[in-house]
Write an enzyme that holds these catalytic residues in place. Structure first.
Site, PDB file in Angstrom:
ATOM      1  N   HIS A 289       9.645   6.888  15.391  1.00 64.65           N
ATOM      2  CA  HIS A 289      10.396   6.512  14.191  1.00 64.65           C
ATOM      3  C   HIS A 289      10.612   7.730  13.315  1.00 64.65           C
ATOM      4  O   HIS A 289       9.836   8.679  13.343  1.00 64.65           O
ATOM      5  CB  HIS A 289       9.662   5.421  13.407  1.00 64.65           C
ATOM      6  CG  HIS A 289       8.234   5.772  13.094  1.00 64.65           C
ATOM      7  ND1 HIS A 289       7.217   5.631  14.015  1.00 64.65           N
ATOM      8  CD2 HIS A 289       7.667   6.277  11.983  1.00 64.65           C
ATOM      9  CE1 HIS A 289       6.075   6.027  13.471  1.00 64.65           C
ATOM     10  NE2 HIS A 289       6.320   6.428  12.236  1.00 64.65           N
TER      11      HIS A 289
ATOM     12  N   HIS B 286      11.217   8.812   9.324  1.00 71.67           N
ATOM     13  CA  HIS B 286      11.154   8.385   7.923  1.00 71.67           C
ATOM     14  C   HIS B 286      12.304   9.022   7.139  1.00 71.67           C
ATOM     15  O   HIS B 286      12.613  10.195   7.324  1.00 71.67           O
ATOM     16  CB  HIS B 286       9.862   8.885   7.267  1.00 71.67           C
ATOM     17  CG  HIS B 286       8.596   8.342   7.820  1.00 71.67           C
ATOM     18  ND1 HIS B 286       7.879   7.357   7.194  1.00 71.67           N
ATOM     19  CD2 HIS B 286       7.882   8.664   8.929  1.00 71.67           C
ATOM     20  CE1 HIS B 286       6.772   7.095   7.886  1.00 71.67           C
ATOM     21  NE2 HIS B 286       6.755   7.883   8.946  1.00 71.67           N
TER      22      HIS B 286
HETATM   23  P1  AMP Z   1       3.654   6.998  10.754  1.00 69.01           P
HETATM   24  O1  AMP Z   1       2.410   7.353   9.993  1.00 69.01           O
HETATM   25  O2  AMP Z   1       4.661   8.128  10.816  1.00 69.01           O
HETATM   26  O3  AMP Z   1       3.345   6.415  12.114  1.00 69.01           O
HETATM   27  O4  AMP Z   1       4.378   5.886   9.909  1.00 69.01           O
HETATM   28  C1  AMP Z   1       4.265   4.523  10.159  1.00 69.01           C
HETATM   29  C2  AMP Z   1       4.932   3.814   9.012  1.00 69.01           C
HETATM   30  O5  AMP Z   1       5.169   2.480   9.402  1.00 69.01           O
HETATM   31  C3  AMP Z   1       4.108   3.787   7.722  1.00 69.01           C
HETATM   32  O6  AMP Z   1       4.847   4.409   6.679  1.00 69.01           O
HETATM   33  C4  AMP Z   1       3.891   2.296   7.486  1.00 69.01           C
HETATM   34  O7  AMP Z   1       3.951   1.953   6.121  1.00 69.01           O
HETATM   35  C5  AMP Z   1       5.053   1.680   8.242  1.00 69.01           C
HETATM   36  N1  AMP Z   1       4.839   0.326   8.702  1.00 69.01           N
HETATM   37  C6  AMP Z   1       3.767  -0.157   9.392  1.00 69.01           C
HETATM   38  N2  AMP Z   1       3.943  -1.462   9.661  1.00 69.01           N
HETATM   39  C7  AMP Z   1       5.147  -1.827   9.146  1.00 69.01           C
HETATM   40  C8  AMP Z   1       5.893  -3.038   9.088  1.00 69.01           C
HETATM   41  N3  AMP Z   1       5.437  -4.172   9.651  1.00 69.01           N
HETATM   42  N4  AMP Z   1       7.088  -3.027   8.470  1.00 69.01           N
HETATM   43  C9  AMP Z   1       7.562  -1.895   7.919  1.00 69.01           C
HETATM   44  N5  AMP Z   1       6.910  -0.710   7.938  1.00 69.01           N
HETATM   45  C10 AMP Z   1       5.716  -0.681   8.530  1.00 69.01           C
END
Ligand code: AMP
Ligand code: ZN
Length: 140
Positions: free
Chosen positions: A101, A103
């Site tokens: 993903h 950001h």
């Molecule tokens: P990372 O640390 O780059 O893996 O980022 C994962 C992101 O996913 C974090 O910013 C979380 O807040 C976000 N996240 C986790 N679960 C969900 C969800 N169900 N819906 C939306 N965002 C999520």
């Protein structure tokens, strides 16, 4: 972890809710559930890949091709002066969700966000050696 356990695959399938802002045949963007700033979005391929390095070129192009429009929309709506595009690959880099993903994090002056950017020096000889090795690795 299997694809069936992947939280972002569940968002793609609709089995858990999300606030979707963009959807194409191959990608999806939705609001981060724990945003660093209002309008913090995540952009993902719909198909499950763990890291950026696993993405076929066409999928990478399809996902990253959505970034300019997503950035424009997020900035227009939030009034942010700019945004950071962040992609964490690997746990050591902060990747917590093992579905690749990107950001998009809106930024305004004085928001207190940011990261440590402690630069190091780069000597010519070391740079040349590294350049040669990375270029060779890219050639395969
Ligand atoms: P990372 O640390 O780059 O893996 O980022 C994962 C992101 O996913 C974090 O910013 C979380 O807040 C976000 N996240 C986790 N679960 C969900 C969800 N169900 N819906 C939306 N965002 C999520
Ligand atoms: Zn997944």
């Amino acid at each position: 972890m299997s694809v069936g356990d992947c939280i972002f695959c569940k968002i793609v399938s609709g089995s858990i809710p999300s606030h979707r802002v963009l959807e194409t045949d191959s990608c999806l963007a939705f609001l981060d559930a724990a945003p660093l700033a209002p309008g913090h979005c995540l952009l993902i391929p719909k198909q499950h890949y763990t890291t950026l390095e696993e993405l076929p070129e066409d999928v990478a192009a399809a996902v990253l091709g959505q970034l300019p429009a997503l950035g424009r929309a997020v900035r227009a709506v939030t009034g942010a002066a700019g945004y950071n595009v962040l992609q964490n690959t690997g746990r050591v880099a902060g990747q917590e969700v093992m579905h690749v993903h990107v950001h998009v994090i809106p930024r305004v002056a004085g928001d207190g966000l940011g990261y440590r950017w402690h630069t190091k020096s780069l000597e010519d000889a070391a740079a040349e050696a590294l350049r040669n090795r990375i270029a060779a690795a890219l050639r395969g």
